[in-house]
Design an enzyme around this catalytic site. Structure first.
Site, PDB file in Angstrom:
ATOM      1  N   ASN A   1      40.108  19.680  49.918  1.00  0.00           N
ATOM      2  CA  ASN A   1      40.116  18.786  48.841  1.00  0.00           C
ATOM      3  C   ASN A   1      40.247  17.298  49.431  1.00  0.00           C
ATOM      4  O   ASN A   1      41.249  16.852  49.590  1.00  0.00           O
ATOM      5  CB  ASN A   1      41.451  18.910  47.803  1.00  0.00           C
ATOM      6  CG  ASN A   1      41.526  18.002  46.562  1.00  0.00           C
ATOM      7  OD1 ASN A   1      40.741  17.283  46.280  1.00  0.00           O
ATOM      8  ND2 ASN A   1      42.511  18.474  46.195  1.00  0.00           N
TER       9      ASN A   1
ATOM     10  N   LYS B   1      39.801  14.562  47.854  1.00  0.00           N
ATOM     11  CA  LYS B   1      40.358  13.700  46.610  1.00  0.00           C
ATOM     12  C   LYS B   1      39.424  12.401  46.637  1.00  0.00           C
ATOM     13  O   LYS B   1      38.295  12.687  46.977  1.00  0.00           O
ATOM     14  CB  LYS B   1      41.846  13.348  46.963  1.00  0.00           C
ATOM     15  CG  LYS B   1      42.606  14.598  47.131  1.00  0.00           C
ATOM     16  CD  LYS B   1      44.233  14.250  47.254  1.00  0.00           C
ATOM     17  CE  LYS B   1      44.798  15.734  47.264  1.00  0.00           C
ATOM     18  NZ  LYS B   1      46.380  15.533  47.077  1.00  0.00           N
TER      19      LYS B   1
ATOM     20  N   HIS C   1      44.465  19.981  38.752  1.00  0.00           N
ATOM     21  CA  HIS C   1      45.351  19.602  39.959  1.00  0.00           C
ATOM     22  C   HIS C   1      46.594  18.743  39.455  1.00  0.00           C
ATOM     23  O   HIS C   1      46.400  18.085  38.306  1.00  0.00           O
ATOM     24  CB  HIS C   1      44.365  18.574  40.868  1.00  0.00           C
ATOM     25  CG  HIS C   1      45.249  18.336  42.103  1.00  0.00           C
ATOM     26  ND1 HIS C   1      46.010  17.307  42.171  1.00  0.00           N
ATOM     27  CD2 HIS C   1      45.179  19.061  43.468  1.00  0.00           C
ATOM     28  CE1 HIS C   1      46.337  17.438  43.506  1.00  0.00           C
ATOM     29  NE2 HIS C   1      45.919  18.270  44.151  1.00  0.00           N
TER      30      HIS C   1
ATOM     31  N   GLU D   1      47.612  15.824  40.342  1.00  0.00           N
ATOM     32  CA  GLU D   1      47.093  14.604  40.125  1.00  0.00           C
ATOM     33  C   GLU D   1      46.536  14.253  38.812  1.00  0.00           C
ATOM     34  O   GLU D   1      46.646  13.392  38.032  1.00  0.00           O
ATOM     35  CB  GLU D   1      46.459  13.942  41.114  1.00  0.00           C
ATOM     36  CG  GLU D   1      47.343  13.907  42.590  1.00  0.00           C
ATOM     37  CD  GLU D   1      46.559  13.952  44.038  1.00  0.00           C
ATOM     38  OE1 GLU D   1      45.471  14.116  43.891  1.00  0.00           O
ATOM     39  OE2 GLU D   1      47.387  14.471  44.990  1.00  0.00           O
TER      40      GLU D   1
ATOM     41  N   GLU E   1      50.659  24.965  44.096  1.00  0.00           N
ATOM     42  CA  GLU E   1      50.756  23.845  44.776  1.00  0.00           C
ATOM     43  C   GLU E   1      52.155  23.150  44.085  1.00  0.00           C
ATOM     44  O   GLU E   1      51.986  22.487  43.273  1.00  0.00           O
ATOM     45  CB  GLU E   1      49.705  22.772  44.539  1.00  0.00           C
ATOM     46  CG  GLU E   1      48.458  23.277  45.121  1.00  0.00           C
ATOM     47  CD  GLU E   1      47.325  22.394  45.312  1.00  0.00           C
ATOM     48  OE1 GLU E   1      47.057  22.157  46.489  1.00  0.00           O
ATOM     49  OE2 GLU E   1      47.232  21.160  44.449  1.00  0.00           O
TER      50      GLU E   1
ATOM     51  N   GLY F   1      51.136  15.799  49.738  1.00  0.00           N
ATOM     52  CA  GLY F   1      51.243  14.509  50.295  1.00  0.00           C
ATOM     53  C   GLY F   1      52.369  13.899  50.868  1.00  0.00           C
ATOM     54  O   GLY F   1      52.568  12.850  51.212  1.00  0.00           O
TER      55      GLY F   1
ATOM     56  N   SER G   1      50.883  19.934  51.801  1.00  0.00           N
ATOM     57  CA  SER G   1      51.200  19.664  53.319  1.00  0.00           C
ATOM     58  C   SER G   1      50.818  20.787  54.096  1.00  0.00           C
ATOM     59  O   SER G   1      51.580  20.796  55.169  1.00  0.00           O
ATOM     60  CB  SER G   1      52.689  19.060  53.475  1.00  0.00           C
ATOM     61  OG  SER G   1      52.933  17.824  52.587  1.00  0.00           O
TER      62      SER G   1
HETATM   63  P1  PGA Z   1      48.173  17.768  50.788  1.00  0.00           P
HETATM   64  O1  PGA Z   1      47.266  17.868  49.234  1.00  0.00           O
HETATM   65  O2  PGA Z   1      47.419  18.570  51.751  1.00  0.00           O
HETATM   66  O3  PGA Z   1      47.824  16.274  51.332  1.00  0.00           O
HETATM   67  O4  PGA Z   1      49.607  17.954  50.503  1.00  0.00           O
HETATM   68  C1  PGA Z   1      46.931  19.312  48.958  1.00  0.00           C
HETATM   69  C2  PGA Z   1      46.394  19.149  47.487  1.00  0.00           C
HETATM   70  O5  PGA Z   1      46.768  18.197  46.662  1.00  0.00           O
HETATM   71  O6  PGA Z   1      45.521  19.957  47.264  1.00  0.00           O
END
Ligand code: PGA
Length: 257
Positions: free
Chosen positions: A9, A11, A96, A98, A168, A174, A214
């Site tokens: 992903n 983003k 997601h 976000e 998640e 992140g 992460s």
């Molecule tokens: P990350 O993001 O691996 O940077 O923690 C995962 C995601 O949001 O799908």
């Protein structure tokens, strides 16, 4: 056997040109991949560039990060499932954290998107997971049960096994702070019990549940060895093709273990 699914992903990162360069490096690093499924989920603007290179990497599937639930119409700035299909997209991320937190997406909106994706023949990757505050106040199970039941409301039995779930935990996204493999396994096993309750046991056994938050080469193998963890949705560590290639190799190693 559920085939593990490793998805990158990106983003809001990488231009169309950078996406093409990325693919070249990824293919060079990997050669061929047979035992796990690999999905690249670029921003909308890089999908066509990757689709044009698909014969360079026949094992790679394409995904999108979002969609609108209507087929067409006056929805400035939105993208429909049909438009994604026309670019050979197979998967689409829905809900997601976000999108939920920064763009106010409700479970009802997420459910409309899941159903629109399925109706168009796309496979939704439905993201669920608790914030740190929810973990402390409500407990993980309550949050997961609500998000799964609402997100999958009115999904037909025929479509159910097309859905991929991504667990998640928001506090792990992140942040460099991964859920332990035991914490993740417990959440995945619980999610599968909810899936069985809203469909049936046999269908729930077929649905793939990815872990996200992460994920990096160093923690992939341990996570992927857990019986209910069927892949990963990778953000930050997927932006470098070499690092994403290592994650794929570690997931393959977990199969052999
Ligand atoms: P990350 O993001 O691996 O940077 O923690 C995962 C995601 O949001 O799908």
């Amino acid at each position: 056997m559920r085939k593990k699914i490793l998805a990158a992903n990106w983003k809001m990162n990488l231009t169309n040109g950078e996406a093409s360069d990325y693919l070249e490096v990824l293919v060079k690093e990997l050669g061929e991949v047979n035992d796990v499924e690999v999905v690249l989920i670029p921003p909308f603007t890089a999908i066509a560039a990757l689709a044009a290179l698909s014969d360079r990497a026949p094992f790679i599937r394409l995904g999108a990060q979002n969609l609108h639930w209507e087929k067409s119409g006056a929805f400035t700035g939105e993208i429909s499932a049909g438009m994604l299909r026309a670019l050979y997209v197979k998967y689409v991320v829905v809900g997601h954290s976000e999108r939920r937190l920064l763009f106010g997406e409700s479970d009802a909106v997420i459910n409309r998107k899941v159903r629109a994706a399925l109706e168009a023949g796309l496979r939704p990757i439905l993201c669920v997971g608790e914030t740190l505050q929810q973990r402390e106040n409500d407990g993980v199970e309550k949050v997961l049960e609500y998000q799964l039941r609402e997100g999958l409301r009115d999904v037909s039995p025929k479509d159910f096994s097309e859905v991929v779930i991504a667990y998640e935990p928001v506090w792990a996204i992140g942040t460099g702070r991964t859920a332990t493999s035991d914490q993740a396994q417990a959440a995945h096993a619980f999610a599968r019990r909810i899936l069985a309750a809203v469909s049936d046991h046999a269908i729930a056994e077929r649905v793939r549940i990815q872990y996200g938050g992460s994920v990096k080469p160093e923690n992939t193998e341990e996570l992927m060895r857990k019986p209910d963890i069927d892949g990963a949705l990778v953000g930050g560590a997927s932006l470098d093709p070499r690092s994403f290639a290592q994650i794929i190799r570690k997931a393959e190693a977990a199969l052999a273990a």
